[in-house]
Design an enzyme around this catalytic site. Structure first.
Site, PDB file in Angstrom:
ATOM      1  N   GLY A 171       0.837  -1.201   0.000  1.00 36.14           N
ATOM      2  CA  GLY A 171       0.000   0.000   0.000  1.00 36.14           C
ATOM      3  C   GLY A 171       0.868   1.245   0.000  1.00 36.14           C
ATOM      4  N   THR A 185       0.081   2.916  -6.944  1.00 41.57           N
ATOM      5  CA  THR A 185       1.351   3.197  -7.639  1.00 41.57           C
ATOM      6  C   THR A 185       1.271   4.528  -8.378  1.00 41.57           C
ATOM      7  OG1 THR A 185       1.541   0.804  -7.947  1.00 41.57           O
ATOM      8  CG2 THR A 185       3.061   2.174  -9.215  1.00 41.57           C
ATOM      9  N   THR A 189      -4.756  -2.572 -14.054  1.00 38.82           N
ATOM     10  CA  THR A 189      -5.390  -3.329 -12.963  1.00 38.82           C
ATOM     11  C   THR A 189      -6.535  -4.181 -13.492  1.00 38.82           C
ATOM     12  OG1 THR A 189      -6.749  -3.259 -10.945  1.00 38.82           O
ATOM     13  CG2 THR A 189      -6.789  -1.284 -12.271  1.00 38.82           C
ATOM     14  N   ASP A 199      -8.972  -4.786 -11.750  1.00 42.10           N
ATOM     15  CA  ASP A 199     -10.178  -4.286 -11.084  1.00 42.10           C
ATOM     16  C   ASP A 199     -10.925  -3.245 -11.923  1.00 42.10           C
ATOM     17  OD1 ASP A 199      -9.134  -5.798  -9.041  1.00 42.10           O
ATOM     18  OD2 ASP A 199      -8.370  -4.091  -7.904  1.00 42.10           O
ATOM     19  N   GLY A 228     -11.489  -7.776  -7.283  1.00 39.18           N
ATOM     20  CA  GLY A 228     -11.961  -6.447  -7.670  1.00 39.18           C
ATOM     21  C   GLY A 228     -11.843  -5.404  -6.570  1.00 39.18           C
ATOM     22  N   ARG A 271     -22.015 -24.780  -2.739  1.00 42.79           N
ATOM     23  CA  ARG A 271     -20.552 -24.921  -2.750  1.00 42.79           C
ATOM     24  C   ARG A 271     -19.942 -23.584  -3.137  1.00 42.79           C
ATOM     25  NH1 ARG A 271     -22.054 -29.220  -1.118  1.00 42.79           N
ATOM     26  NH2 ARG A 271     -21.327 -31.303  -1.712  1.00 42.79           N
ATOM     27  N   GLN A 306      -7.290 -15.253 -11.728  1.00 41.28           N
ATOM     28  CA  GLN A 306      -7.781 -14.133 -12.554  1.00 41.28           C
ATOM     29  C   GLN A 306      -6.657 -13.216 -13.032  1.00 41.28           C
ATOM     30  OE1 GLN A 306     -11.731 -12.656 -10.406  1.00 41.28           O
ATOM     31  NE2 GLN A 306     -10.430 -13.833  -9.057  1.00 41.28           N
TER      32      GLN A 306
HETATM   33  O1  F6P Z   1      -5.891  -4.944  -7.352  1.00 41.05           O
HETATM   34  C1  F6P Z   1      -5.803  -6.200  -7.937  1.00 41.05           C
HETATM   35  C2  F6P Z   1      -6.095  -7.280  -6.940  1.00 41.05           C
HETATM   36  O2  F6P Z   1      -6.020  -8.533  -7.591  1.00 41.05           O
HETATM   37  C3  F6P Z   1      -7.434  -7.133  -6.205  1.00 41.05           C
HETATM   38  O3  F6P Z   1      -8.522  -7.530  -6.995  1.00 41.05           O
HETATM   39  C4  F6P Z   1      -7.179  -7.986  -4.986  1.00 41.05           C
HETATM   40  O4  F6P Z   1      -7.975  -7.605  -3.898  1.00 41.05           O
HETATM   41  C5  F6P Z   1      -5.729  -7.725  -4.699  1.00 41.05           C
HETATM   42  O5  F6P Z   1      -5.136  -7.275  -5.892  1.00 41.05           O
HETATM   43  C6  F6P Z   1      -4.960  -8.914  -4.191  1.00 41.05           C
HETATM   44  O6  F6P Z   1      -3.663  -8.509  -3.893  1.00 41.05           O
HETATM   45  P1  F6P Z   1      -2.476  -9.503  -3.577  1.00 41.05           P
HETATM   46  O7  F6P Z   1      -1.955 -10.026  -4.887  1.00 41.05           O
HETATM   47  O8  F6P Z   1      -1.470  -8.659  -2.881  1.00 41.05           O
HETATM   48  O9  F6P Z   1      -3.016 -10.623  -2.749  1.00 41.05           O
END
Ligand code: F6P
Length: 360
Positions: A76, A118, A138, A140, A183, A277, A285
């Site tokens: 972060g 970033t 991203t 997201d 996301g 389930r 992803q």
């Molecule tokens: O921002 C992209 C992302 O894949 C988000 O969808 C997810 O919450 C996060 O990064 C996961 O981060 P890390 O790879 O640090 O577990």
């Protein structure tokens, strides 16, 4: 423009290598520019061997490759890091060391491929005299000012394929299949994969849900002879009046990690006597080869970022608007995060065709 650096920061996304390749090729072909790759995000500026010269050879064959050949770091706060001092773990601030490392390289431009965190750091570096250009990355798709970030299309296709696959097994067993998708605080992946993959319920952070409403949808389908249901749930989705599910708390370096809502939803459904389930798709992803769309978009972003740098358009980010590549101030990109709006036509369309958001 004689010397250009390029770095990739935050979580990886399919298409990073395609941007790197296009940027290196454009810089060399069009501007005869020297290019440096910075390894593992801003860390490369302070690590031994963290800055590597790049040429045509270093980007050969990387167009279809997932991940990033430069490596990345997902903190972060990229200016802090944990180190061991006198046998104890302590957090240190390395901002000045990073700045010193950047200044030493004497670059005419620094391309920063990243998401909101970033790009915010890049904007800050500009105020400290660094000639930055941003490229929106991203899965997201939550960066303001651009219609789409590279990486999103690939994640969407993977999520849609997962829904397709869950569909057949859900139907065979008359089960409720819940798939938890990434996301963060934006529901774009779940919304669009839910529509493309035929979900019956889509739960996203922007539209808090009620369990009764989710159950009512499943029961309604049963009453009509549809004995199975598919639920796409964003990792950041929450109940009305409730909080997001956090799988690991944040600290001064890392943002909180989301996760667990899929299991909570499946457990609730199970308790109502409806067999359920859960599948957590997770980093699947983000991995693997980018789609043709992402390769094309990433290539266009990479070349455009170099053209922008050559024109001196610093503190700006390349963006896609009405299908055309343009550029916007970094400030605009990071000021307000992009979110699904309940009035978006995709949400209205989903409701039109009978998809529930668990809110009615
Ligand atoms: O921002 C992209 C992302 O894949 C988000 O969808 C997810 O919450 C996060 O990064 C996961 O981060 P890390 O790879 O640090 O577990």
């Amino acid at each position: 423009m004689k010397r250009m650096g390029i770095l990739t920061g935050g979580g990886d996304a399919p298409g990073l290598n395609a941007v790197i390749r296009a940027a290196v090729k454009t810089a060399i072909n069009e501007y005869d520019c020297e290019v440096f790759g910075i390894k593992e995000s801003y860390d490369g500026f302070i690590e031994e061997g963290g800055v590597i010269p790049m040429d045509m050879e270093s980007v050969r064959g990387i167009l279809p490759r997932g991940g990033t050949i430069l490596g990345t770091a997902n903190r972060g706060n990229p200016y802090t890091r944990k180190v061991i001092r006198d046998g104890k773990e302590v957090t240190i601030d390395v901002k000045q060391d990073i700045l010193d490392g950047i200044k030493k390289l004497n670059m005419d431009a620094l391309l920063v491929l990243g998401g909101d965190g970033t790009l915010a750091s890049a904007h800050e570096l500009y105020s400290l005299g660094v000639p930055v250009i941003g490229v929106p990355k991203t899965i997201d798709n939550d960066i303001n000012g651009t219609e789409i970030t590279f990486g999103f299309d690939t994640a969407l296709n993977i999520a849609t394929e997962a829904l397709d696959r869950l569909h057949t097994t859900a139907e065979s067993h008359n089960r409720v299949m819940v798939v938890e998708l990434m996301g963060r605080d934006a529901g774009f992946i779940s919304l669009n994969a839910g529509i493309s993959g035929g979900a019956d319920v889509i739960l996203i952070p922007e539209i808090p849900f009620k369990f009764e409403s989710v159950i009512a949808k499943i029961q309604d389908r049963k009453a009509k002879g549809r004995l199975f249901s598919l639920i796409a749930v964003s990792e950041g989705a929450k109940q009305l009046g409730g909080a997001q599910s956090i799988s690991r708390k944040g600290d001064e370096i890392y943002v909180p990690r989301l996760g667990g809502i899929g299991q909570t939803v499946a457990d609730y459904i199970d308790k109502q006597g409806l067999e359920s389930r859960v599948t957590v798709l997770g980093h699947v992803q983000r991995g693997g080869t980018p789609t043709a769309f992402d390769r094309g978009l990433a290539t266009r972003y990479g070349a455009a970022a170099v053209r922008l740098a050559a024109q001196g358009g610093f503190d700006r980010m390349v963006a896609l608007r009405s299908g055309k590549i343009t550029d916007i101030p970094l400030e605009e990109a990071i000021s307000t995060p992009k979110r699904v709006k309940p009035t978006d036509d995709a949400v209205i369309t989903a409701r039109n065709i009978g998809i529930s958001f668990g809110d009615e």
